[in-house]
Write a protein that holds these residues in place. Structure first.
Motif, PDB file in Angstrom:
ATOM      1  N   MET A 169      18.638 -48.471 -29.714  1.00 42.62           N
ATOM      2  CA  MET A 169      17.555 -48.930 -28.836  1.00 42.62           C
ATOM      3  C   MET A 169      16.498 -47.784 -29.018  1.00 42.62           C
ATOM      4  SD  MET A 169      17.512 -50.103 -24.997  1.00 42.62           S
ATOM      5  CE  MET A 169      16.013 -49.169 -23.873  1.00 42.62           C
ATOM      6  N   ALA A 170      15.141 -48.244 -29.009  1.00 39.22           N
ATOM      7  CA  ALA A 170      14.092 -47.048 -29.097  1.00 39.22           C
ATOM      8  C   ALA A 170      14.128 -46.221 -27.821  1.00 39.22           C
ATOM      9  CB  ALA A 170      12.701 -47.913 -29.415  1.00 39.22           C
ATOM     10  N   VAL A 171      13.480 -45.258 -27.673  1.00 35.58           N
ATOM     11  CA  VAL A 171      13.314 -44.323 -26.438  1.00 35.58           C
ATOM     12  C   VAL A 171      12.694 -45.006 -25.721  1.00 35.58           C
ATOM     13  CG1 VAL A 171      12.618 -42.249 -25.822  1.00 35.58           C
ATOM     14  CG2 VAL A 171      13.577 -42.409 -27.932  1.00 35.58           C
ATOM     15  N   LEU A 172      13.299 -44.998 -24.279  1.00 33.53           N
ATOM     16  CA  LEU A 172      12.649 -45.652 -23.079  1.00 33.53           C
ATOM     17  C   LEU A 172      12.119 -44.574 -22.273  1.00 33.53           C
ATOM     18  CD1 LEU A 172      11.775 -47.967 -21.451  1.00 33.53           C
ATOM     19  CD2 LEU A 172      14.100 -48.054 -20.268  1.00 33.53           C
ATOM     20  N   SER A 173      11.035 -44.491 -21.743  1.00 33.87           N
ATOM     21  CA  SER A 173      10.283 -43.619 -20.818  1.00 33.87           C
ATOM     22  C   SER A 173      11.152 -43.883 -19.441  1.00 33.87           C
ATOM     23  CB  SER A 173       8.816 -43.886 -20.589  1.00 33.87           C
ATOM     24  OG  SER A 173       8.174 -42.763 -19.466  1.00 33.87           O
ATOM     25  N   LYS A 174      11.741 -42.580 -18.960  1.00 33.74           N
ATOM     26  CA  LYS A 174      12.449 -42.438 -17.765  1.00 33.74           C
ATOM     27  C   LYS A 174      11.449 -42.458 -16.493  1.00 33.74           C
ATOM     28  CE  LYS A 174      16.805 -41.873 -18.848  1.00 33.74           C
ATOM     29  NZ  LYS A 174      17.598 -42.977 -18.037  1.00 33.74           N
ATOM     30  N   LYS A 175      10.075 -42.077 -16.777  1.00 37.13           N
ATOM     31  CA  LYS A 175       9.091 -42.160 -15.892  1.00 37.13           C
ATOM     32  C   LYS A 175       8.742 -43.497 -15.437  1.00 37.13           C
ATOM     33  CE  LYS A 175       4.322 -40.765 -14.719  1.00 37.13           C
ATOM     34  NZ  LYS A 175       3.236 -40.117 -15.333  1.00 37.13           N
ATOM     35  N   LEU A 176       8.720 -44.501 -16.386  1.00 41.42           N
ATOM     36  CA  LEU A 176       8.537 -45.806 -16.195  1.00 41.42           C
ATOM     37  C   LEU A 176       9.571 -46.484 -15.656  1.00 41.42           C
ATOM     38  CD1 LEU A 176       5.999 -46.768 -19.187  1.00 41.42           C
ATOM     39  CD2 LEU A 176       5.419 -46.326 -16.707  1.00 41.42           C
ATOM     40  N   TYR A 177      10.936 -46.219 -16.190  1.00 41.74           N
ATOM     41  CA  TYR A 177      11.958 -46.863 -15.591  1.00 41.74           C
ATOM     42  C   TYR A 177      13.070 -46.000 -15.227  1.00 41.74           C
ATOM     43  CZ  TYR A 177      15.780 -50.484 -16.841  1.00 41.74           C
ATOM     44  OH  TYR A 177      16.762 -51.590 -16.451  1.00 41.74           O
ATOM     45  N   PRO A 178      12.882 -45.434 -13.904  1.00 41.50           N
ATOM     46  CA  PRO A 178      13.672 -44.565 -13.492  1.00 41.50           C
ATOM     47  C   PRO A 178      14.959 -45.099 -12.599  1.00 41.50           C
ATOM     48  CG  PRO A 178      11.921 -44.840 -12.030  1.00 41.50           C
ATOM     49  CD  PRO A 178      11.776 -45.862 -13.206  1.00 41.50           C
ATOM     50  N   PHE A 179      15.718 -45.818 -13.037  1.00 41.71           N
ATOM     51  CA  PHE A 179      16.570 -46.633 -12.507  1.00 41.71           C
ATOM     52  C   PHE A 179      17.970 -46.237 -13.048  1.00 41.71           C
ATOM     53  CE2 PHE A 179      12.861 -49.353 -12.593  1.00 41.71           C
ATOM     54  CZ  PHE A 179      12.465 -49.086 -11.361  1.00 41.71           C
ATOM     55  N   ALA A 180      19.056 -46.547 -12.152  1.00 44.32           N
ATOM     56  CA  ALA A 180      20.567 -46.139 -12.592  1.00 44.32           C
ATOM     57  C   ALA A 180      21.041 -47.465 -13.087  1.00 44.32           C
ATOM     58  CB  ALA A 180      21.245 -45.714 -11.432  1.00 44.32           C
ATOM     59  N   SER A 181      21.636 -47.502 -14.346  1.00 44.03           N
ATOM     60  CA  SER A 181      22.258 -48.418 -14.970  1.00 44.03           C
ATOM     61  C   SER A 181      23.522 -49.030 -14.670  1.00 44.03           C
ATOM     62  CB  SER A 181      22.109 -48.517 -16.433  1.00 44.03           C
ATOM     63  OG  SER A 181      20.951 -48.552 -17.094  1.00 44.03           O
TER      64      SER A 181
END
Length: 294
Positions: free
Chosen positions: A1-13
């Motif tokens: 998967m491409a890199v995802l911004s933690k700033k935009l998606y700061p949630f625990a999976s």
């Protein structure tokens, strides 16, 4: 998967293992009454990021990625049908022991969420509806969707070139200034290869038109049972510039739910939550506060 911004998606999976060993990804943020947010195609839980952040201080926000979407597993041989997505949601809600749920639904999330609701009416207390359907479509399928349902064309346009998701970013959001490069990258991140676009294509194929389609009777059965929720609190927020879920769909919701509170967003498209998140957050806070016990 491409890199995802933690700033935009700061949630625990979190992952629920489904039969067959598949990982069903979901977010589980906050405490309190559960808000279960259900996305459509070609989005994923990223679509609800502003709402998650806004409501997790007061509510428990559960946001799954349907199998084949987002951070869930993407099996290449799988029954990507409405009935299966409903069954997966049932397993998740049972696993989390959720009661008195508020369903928040967009696009395919409407069919999946109301499919769950008619099977488990005792667990659902309120509804928030965004540009979706849960009944036999009241309009003709747009040309570009009909085109994407042709198998060979679907494989090329959707799976090889990811045009379904890319065109959605150009046409589904009226306020294009909100779609910064990082936001666009977030929407596209899970769909970065031919294999990872499997569900994007299969959801299009599963649109239950015509009446001979295998999912048509599933959706028809859901529609036949919606009346039981007429007195449930319901907030409908509709992007009026949606080229797919036109105002005809909104009128169909209003006929079925005459007591629903309706907010028409004239400057929003299909991705209404992206276009109008600030207004939606305010309206949802008011709606949930005015129906504290569902």
């Amino acid at each position: 998967m491409a890199v995802l911004s933690k700033k935009l998606y700061p949630f625990a999976s979190h992952d629920l293992e489904l039969p067959g060993g598949l990982k069903y990804h979901y977010l589980n943020e906050g405490q309190g009454e559960p808000l279960v947010m259900l996305h459509g195609n070609p989005t994923w839980s990223f679509y609800y990021r502003h709402l998650i952040t806004a409501f997790r201080d007061r509510y428990r926000v559960i946001v799954p990625d349907h199998i084949g979407m987002g951070l869930s597993d993407k099996p290449q041989h799988y029954p990507y049908r409405l009935a299966q997505h409903i069954a997966n949601l049932e397993l998740l809600i049972e696993h989390l022991h959720l009661k008195r749920i508020t369903l928040v639904m967009h696009d395919w999330g409407g069919m999946i969420g109301m499919g769950y609701a008619v099977r488990h009416p005792q667990t659902v207390s309120r509804f928030v509806v965004f540009n979706t359907t849960a009944f036999v479509d009241p309009s003709v399928l747009p040309f570009r969707l009909r085109l994407c349902r042709i198998p060979l064309i679907s494989e090329v346009l959707i799976r090889r070139f990811n045009l379904f998701a890319r065109i959605a970013l150009r046409t589904a959001c009226s306020h294009q200034e909100r779609l910064t490069p990082d936001v666009k990258a977030g929407y596209l991140a899970p769909y970065d290869s031919y294999a990872n676009r499997i569900a994007t294509a299969r959801f299009v194929e599963d649109i239950p038109m015509p009446a001979t389609h295998p999912t048509y009777p599933v959706l028809h059965a859901i529609d036949q049972q919606l009346e039981q929720f007429q007195r449930h609190p319901m907030l409908i927020v509709w992007g009026m510039q949606d080229p797919v879920f036109s105002p005809a769909f909104l009128r169909a919701w209003e006929r079925r739910f005459p007591h629903a509170q309706v907010k028409r967003v004239e400057d929003a498209g299909h991705y209404v939550v992206e276009d109008a998140s600030e207004r939606i957050i305010s309206w949802m806070h008011e709606f949930l506060a005015s129906h504290p016990e569902g």
